[in-house]
Design a protein around this motif. Structure first.
Motif, PDB file in Angstrom:
ATOM      1  N   ASP A 163       0.847  -1.196   0.000  1.00 16.28           N
ATOM      2  CA  ASP A 163       0.000   0.000   0.000  1.00 16.28           C
ATOM      3  C   ASP A 163       0.882   1.245   0.000  1.00 16.28           C
ATOM      4  O   ASP A 163       1.784   1.399   0.819  1.00 16.28           O
ATOM      5  CB  ASP A 163      -0.895  -0.018   1.235  1.00 16.28           C
ATOM      6  CG  ASP A 163      -2.054   0.965   1.149  1.00 16.28           C
ATOM      7  OD1 ASP A 163      -1.908   1.982   0.459  1.00 16.28           O
ATOM      8  OD2 ASP A 163      -3.091   0.706   1.791  1.00 16.28           O
ATOM      9  N   SER A 164       0.600   2.146  -0.939  1.00 17.42           N
ATOM     10  CA  SER A 164       1.352   3.392  -1.066  1.00 17.42           C
ATOM     11  C   SER A 164       0.419   4.597  -0.997  1.00 17.42           C
ATOM     12  O   SER A 164       0.717   5.660  -1.521  1.00 17.42           O
ATOM     13  CB  SER A 164       2.129   3.391  -2.392  1.00 17.42           C
ATOM     14  OG  SER A 164       2.989   4.503  -2.475  1.00 17.42           O
ATOM     15  N   SER A 165      -0.749   4.425  -0.330  1.00 16.91           N
ATOM     16  CA  SER A 165      -1.752   5.487  -0.271  1.00 16.91           C
ATOM     17  C   SER A 165      -1.366   6.567   0.734  1.00 16.91           C
ATOM     18  O   SER A 165      -0.451   6.393   1.548  1.00 16.91           O
ATOM     19  CB  SER A 165      -3.115   4.896   0.098  1.00 16.91           C
ATOM     20  OG  SER A 165      -3.056   4.279   1.366  1.00 16.91           O
ATOM     21  N   GLY A 166      -2.081   7.683   0.693  1.00 13.61           N
ATOM     22  CA  GLY A 166      -1.745   8.838   1.523  1.00 13.61           C
ATOM     23  C   GLY A 166      -1.825   8.580   3.013  1.00 13.61           C
ATOM     24  O   GLY A 166      -1.069   9.159   3.790  1.00 13.61           O
ATOM     25  N   SER A 167      -2.731   7.696   3.452  1.00 13.99           N
ATOM     26  CA  SER A 167      -2.898   7.451   4.885  1.00 13.99           C
ATOM     27  C   SER A 167      -1.704   6.740   5.495  1.00 13.99           C
ATOM     28  O   SER A 167      -1.540   6.731   6.718  1.00 13.99           O
ATOM     29  CB  SER A 167      -4.168   6.624   5.127  1.00 13.99           C
ATOM     30  OG  SER A 167      -4.145   5.444   4.348  1.00 13.99           O
ATOM     31  N   MET A 168      -0.850   6.120   4.665  1.00 14.61           N
ATOM     32  CA  MET A 168       0.325   5.428   5.199  1.00 14.61           C
ATOM     33  C   MET A 168       1.311   6.402   5.850  1.00 14.61           C
ATOM     34  O   MET A 168       2.155   5.988   6.643  1.00 14.61           O
ATOM     35  CB  MET A 168       1.028   4.638   4.092  1.00 14.61           C
ATOM     36  CG  MET A 168       0.418   3.277   3.827  1.00 14.61           C
ATOM     37  SD  MET A 168       0.636   2.167   5.247  1.00 14.61           S
ATOM     38  CE  MET A 168      -0.062   0.653   4.598  1.00 14.61           C
ATOM     39  N   LYS A 169       1.194   7.670   5.538  1.00 18.22           N
ATOM     40  CA  LYS A 169       2.075   8.667   6.158  1.00 18.22           C
ATOM     41  C   LYS A 169       1.889   8.667   7.667  1.00 18.22           C
ATOM     42  O   LYS A 169       2.857   8.825   8.427  1.00 18.22           O
ATOM     43  CB  LYS A 169       1.780  10.050   5.587  1.00 18.22           C
ATOM     44  CG  LYS A 169       2.664  11.148   6.166  1.00 18.22           C
ATOM     45  CD  LYS A 169       2.388  12.470   5.492  1.00 18.22           C
ATOM     46  CE  LYS A 169       3.361  13.522   5.979  1.00 18.22           C
ATOM     47  NZ  LYS A 169       4.748  13.205   5.632  1.00 18.22           N
ATOM     48  N   GLN A 170       0.660   8.474   8.110  1.00 21.25           N
ATOM     49  CA  GLN A 170       0.379   8.446   9.537  1.00 21.25           C
ATOM     50  C   GLN A 170       0.508   7.044  10.114  1.00 21.25           C
ATOM     51  O   GLN A 170       1.037   6.874  11.220  1.00 21.25           O
ATOM     52  CB  GLN A 170      -1.033   8.970   9.805  1.00 21.25           C
ATOM     53  CG  GLN A 170      -1.408   9.001  11.286  1.00 21.25           C
ATOM     54  CD  GLN A 170      -2.778   9.604  11.528  1.00 21.25           C
ATOM     55  OE1 GLN A 170      -3.532   9.852  10.601  1.00 21.25           O
ATOM     56  NE2 GLN A 170      -3.106   9.834  12.783  1.00 21.25           N
TER      57      GLN A 170
END
Length: 766
Positions: free
Chosen positions: A502-509
């Protein structure tokens, strides 16, 4: 004949017992002569009696229509709270409820009788009761927002069902029947344990329950009716259905302290935006905070590159309906109130934002404070041609506003938990900074602990602003993700591997240290499969590389965090690149949901080609499609893992590695978040409450222990099994007064052979 007579006697006795047992509930239900069957509050009154909340009056009446006093409500609340005894004793000469007031004041429950003794025996207004109940559940609300909270959480209704402010009759006295009915609803709606407020009530949570425009008049507002908490409805503002999640709303104004803010957008009809879409969002800070999304940190909207105190903004993208931004407070010597504005921007997905208003605002506070700032800083250097990575503990003494106290003379006493070792435990300050290095073990298990620091000055000649932080205890969390290892005696055939990340934006958190990358690299290096396929996915899938094991790891650094979540696209992309060989396996790591149709299509593909799929759900359960991830694993012969913290990825990868190489089924309860649920340690002024639930299917658990670290060594308390996989223990604080309690405690489970089951779960002491 004699035996037959005995048999008949036994039958008669059994019938009598059954008849008496069947009539017991009816008799128990008629405790009060003035609350008979047919009374609107009959069930609630008798529930309150059965729960020990009330005994009624000596004459056998309950007085359902009598106003309830604040002291009576306070006593019922203490009895309702499952984390406290039924009552706290009063001091001689004080009001009999003063002990209960003392307990609730420690939770910052807003009570008139706390400071005005005569108010204890006054009848309580309905709006004041709503405010108290909201605080009991952890929400700091003014009276109007508290009444609205009652409506939205199905805890109470208005007099006529209009559910407006006036319809609640806010200035009427709350009756005893209304009180127990309200408390019964509270007990059915979530945990029975009091949450309370961290600070004195000030209405800081009002923004979480914005009032509809018609709330103050006699217009009708319809609210959903169900037994689960529900969000405020859409009334006149199309953006009112958007949801906001804030880690913390108050930051130190030092240029370092940060929080994550997530806004969940919905379309004009209140429906969730598909998770495989990514919409453009402009985020603006009115106070010049440092903003970080999935693009550059922040745009400087001020002349001469001097942004503060001008606005800052970034352009970022949603992960389906959600956009997450990291907010770092600016440096400031004065208090700042920030308004963050999240604005959907015309572009792809514009059909979702043609409403009258799709802007969302969030308020944050930046407070200047003197501080001892503790940080865990990664460091990388080259020694004799070898790259060395290590972590250092940095303690910084700073004035309000973040300026370092460079002339501070003193040292810092450091302590650590969970077996973490340091190169020194008493480094001196040089130019306001003291440093020690972490010595990591080669443990396979992850380590999660704390570094505890106390700053000691050499003399009393330090600035007055530092009075509140010198000689005080400060702490910072530290983690070590462990190492992967293979067992040399295992000789299973190594399959062709696919890694779907998964490389989606939520992975930042959810994975800020990008452990899904480093753990995948370690897995590939340990397994050494001849053929490896790596793909990343967000709103679409991108092939990274297909090659031998020693080629692939460096390319995984391409995995980032932006866009939506299209799990099916990533699965199909990887599966299409696998060869027709009979031995194939794949690992899927995700923190979100996605289109079920595309995922089920990929599942059919995996079953058709004989691909064993291991699925890993990372993050909060509500953000995952766990049933579908379980189905993928079950129907392909793999295993599903759910972990709440990326630090446990190493344990999961180690379990999968052992299953592939040795044929031993992975342990689904090997990580702490898979074993322990709802774990908490709560300290009041008089006692410490320890409680946890255990997941089903984790084997035979013989005992659960809570461990505290102290200067005199570790101290363990065995919890009491209360049934339904719940374990709990309460101890008086005076019984452990000789021990220095850190700010965290550890939950540990053991089997019948006294062997540890799963990993240790560390929780903060609240």
């Amino acid at each position: 004949m004699q035996s037959t007579g005995k048999f008949l006697s036994m039958v008669v006795m059994l019938i009598v017992l059954l008849i008496s047992a069947s009539t017991t509930p009816v008799n128990a239900a008629r405790q009060f002569k003035d609350v008979k069957p047919g009374h609107w509050a009959f069930e609630s009154v008798n529930w309150a009696y059965d729960q020990g909340l009330t005994k009624g009056y000596p004459d056998g009446t309950f007085g359902p229509d009598k106003p309830i006093t604040e002291a009576q409500l306070v006593t019922m609340l203490v009895r309702l709270d499952c984390s406290s005894p039924d009552s706290f004793p009063a001091e001689p000469g004080q009001h009999k409820a003063s002990g209960n007031y003392w307990y609730l004041s420690g939770k910052n429950i807003p009570l008139d009788g706390q400071n005005r003794s005569f108010a204890k025996d006054w009848s309580i207004k309905r709006s004041s009761a709503a405010q108290i109940i909201a605080a009991y559940k952890g929400f700091d609300l003014d009276k109007k927002q508290a009444v609205y909270y009652m409506y939205t959480e199905d805890l109470a209704t208005g007099r006529t069902g209009k559910n407006t402010w006036k319809d609640f009759s806010p200035d009427d006295s709350l009756t005893r029947a209304e009180a127990v009915d309200l408390l019964r609803n509270v007990s059915m709606n979530g945990s029975c344990e009091i949450v309370g407020l961290k600070k004195r009530a000030s209405g800081k949570d009002n923004g979480k329950f914005p009032l509809p425009s018609s709330f103050d008049d006699d217009g009708t507002v319809h609210f959903p009716t169900n037994n689960k908490p529900s969000k405020p409805p859409v009334v006149s503002n199309p953006g009112a259905s958007n949801e906001v999640d804030i880690d913390k709303s108050e930051l130190i104004a030092n240029g370092v302290d940060s929080t994550y803010v997530t806004v969940s957008f919905k379309d004009c009809n209140g429906n969730t935006i598909p998770y495989d879409r990514s919409l453009s969002v402009r985020v603006t800070s009115s106070a010049g905070a440092i903003l970080e999304g999935d693009g550059e940190k922040y745009e400087q909207n001020s002349p001469n590159n001097h942004w503060y105190p001008y606005k800052t903004s970034i352009m970022t993208g949603t992960d389906g309906p959600d956009v997450t931004v990291k907010v770092t407070a600016p440096k400031s010597k004065t208090y700042l109130k920030d308004t963050l504005t999240f604005e959907l921007v015309q572009g792809n997905g514009s059909s979702y934002i043609n409403c009258a208003n799709q802007n969302v605002t969030v308020n944050l506070d930046y407070v200047p404070k003197a501080e001892v700032r503790l940080e865990i800083v990664p460091e990388r250097y080259t020694q004799n041609g070898t790259i060395i990575e290590r972590e250092k503990v940095v303690a910084t003494v700073a004035f309000p506003g973040g300026e370092v106290v460079r002339n501070f003379r003193g040292y810092v006493n450091l302590r650590s938990t969970s077996g973490i070792q340091l190169t020194t435990y008493s480094p001196s300050f040089a130019f306001g900074v003291a440093t020690a290095y972490v010595i990591h073990s080669d443990s396979v298990d992850p380590i999660r602990g704390e570094i505890i620091a106390e700053v000691i000055p050499y003399n009393s000649l330090y600035p007055a602003e530092l009075t509140g932080v010198i000689n005080e205890t400060h702490s910072v969390d530290i983690t070590h993700d462990g190492f992967l290892r293979t067992d040399a005696i295992c000789s299973n055939e190594i399959p062709e591997m696919a890694f779907i990340i998964d490389s989606s934006g939520s992975m930042k958190q959810n994975d800020p240290k990008k452990l899904r990358i480093t753990k995948t690299q370690g897995f590939i290096n340990n397994l050494q499969a001849e053929r490896n396929i790596a793909v990343k996915f967000n709103s679409s899938s991108q092939h990274i590389i297909t090659d031998q094991w020693y080629i692939v790891p460096p390319y995984l650094k391409q995995v980032g965090h932006s866009g939506g979540t299209n799990i099916g696209a990533g699965m199909n992309d990887a599966f299409n690149r696998m060869t027709p060989s009979a031995n194939k396996a794949a690992i899927l790591v995700t923190d979100g949901k996605s289109s079920e149709s595309s995922i089920k299509s990929a599942l059919d593909h995996a079953k058709r080609d004989g691909i064993v799929v291991y699925t890993i759900g990372l993050g909060k359960e509500k953000n995952l499609n766990s049933p579908l991830l379980k189905q993928i694993a079950k129907e392909t012969g793999g295993t599903y893992y759910h972990i709440t913290d990326s630090i446990e990825l190493g344990l999961v990868y180690q379990s999968i590695l052992k299953e592939i190489t040795c044929g031993e089924k992975a342990l689904t309860c090997s990580s702490a978040s898979m074993l322990f649920e709802n774990s908490s340690v709560t300290a009041t002024s008089s006692q410490v409450v320890m409680e946890t639930d255990l997941r089903e299917g984790c084997g035979q658990i013989a005992k659960v222990v809570v461990r505290f670290n102290s200067n005199k060594g570790n101290i363990d308390y065995e919890l009491v099994h209360r049934g339904h996989n719940n374990y709990r223990f309460i101890i008086g604080k005076d019984e452990i007064a000789n021990y220095h309690l850190y700010t965290s405690a550890q939950f540990i489970a053991y089997d019948r052979d006294n062997k540890q089951v799963g990993a240790i779960k560390t929780v903060p002491i609240k």
